[in-house]
Design an enzyme around this catalytic site. Structure first.
Site, short mmCIF file in Angstrom:
data_model
loop_
_atom_site.label_atom_id
_atom_site.label_comp_id
_atom_site.label_asym_id
_atom_site.label_seq_id
_atom_site.Cartn_x
_atom_site.Cartn_y
_atom_site.Cartn_z
N LYS A 77 -7.19 -4.66 -3.22
CA LYS A 77 -7.93 -5.20 -2.08
C LYS A 77 -8.92 -4.18 -1.53
O LYS A 77 -8.77 -2.99 -1.76
CB LYS A 77 -6.97 -5.64 -0.97
N CYS B 139 -1.83 -2.42 7.72
CA CYS B 139 -1.78 -3.33 6.58
C CYS B 139 -0.48 -4.10 6.47
O CYS B 139 -0.48 -5.25 6.02
CB CYS B 139 -2.09 -2.57 5.29
N ASP C 129 0.78 -1.25 0.00
CA ASP C 129 0.00 0.00 0.00
C ASP C 129 0.81 1.30 0.00
O ASP C 129 0.52 2.22 0.78
CB ASP C 129 -0.96 0.02 1.20
#
Length: 197
Positions: A101, A143, A9
């Site tokens: 995602k 994450c 990310d």
């Protein structure tokens, strides 16, 4: 034995100026680019994930006008927007698989995502015989933590490159790294290790 690089990310909304900016995000983007320039050939696969939330609805309660910053968040990384794009300081030429995602649902781990061809991270790692992985990205306490725990659960030995991550909260990030170490991850300063080679 083969190794993977997991890039979590590194997106505009999670770096400086973004909707959920993490201090040091741009530095991580630049450092991951430098790491790839020096070490891409050492990896059988390089997998990069992105939050990719639906514009409509609250994505399973993930978006909220009154976020608690634990289970609910302000709007961020909406599919196709500039905020969902990779940080421009991250050069993705060496990335072999791009994973999206959080489409309509909360998702923290890159293992919850899929490529455009429908491949999962677990499937990619298995197909390429990956036994070891290095993990980098944003955010340490969310994450990155979730992705590393899932990689360990998948049977992969994970090194977290601690100079290539950034967290939302300092205390929570320290706790996350302690949890990952307890779960079996190795915490490594990638730059220091490279100098020692």
């Amino acid at each position: 034995m083969s190794r993977a690089l997991l890039i979590v990310d590194v997106q505009n909304d999670f770096t400086e100026g973004g909707a959920l900016a993490v201090a040091g995000g741009d530095t991580v983007a630049s450092a991951v680019t430098a790491h790839l320039a020096a070490h891409a050939a050492e990896y059988a696969v390089v997998i990069a994930s992105r939050d990719w939330h639906d514009a409509e609805g609250d994505n399973g309660g993930h978006f909220s006008d009154e976020p608690d910053y634990v289970d609910s968040w302000p709007v961020h990384c909406v599919a196709g927007t500039d905020g969902a794009a990779y940080d421009p300081l991250l050069v993705t030429d060496a990335v072999t698989h791009h994973v999206l995602k959080g489409q309509g649902v909360p998702a923290y781990s890159m293992f919850e995502g899929r490529t455009e061809d429908g491949e999962t991270v677990g499937g990619i790692l298995t197909a390429h015989g990956v036994t070891d992985a290095d993990a980098v990205g944003i955010a340490t306490d969310h994450c990155v933590r979730a992705s590393v725990l899932d990689a360990i659960a998948h049977g992969v030995h994970v090194r977290v490159l601690t100079d290539l991550i950034a967290g939302v909260d300092e205390q929570a990030s320290r706790a996350a790294l302690a949890e990952l170490a307890h779960a079996g991850a190795e915490l490594v300063d990638g730059a220091a290790e490279a100098e020692a080679r």
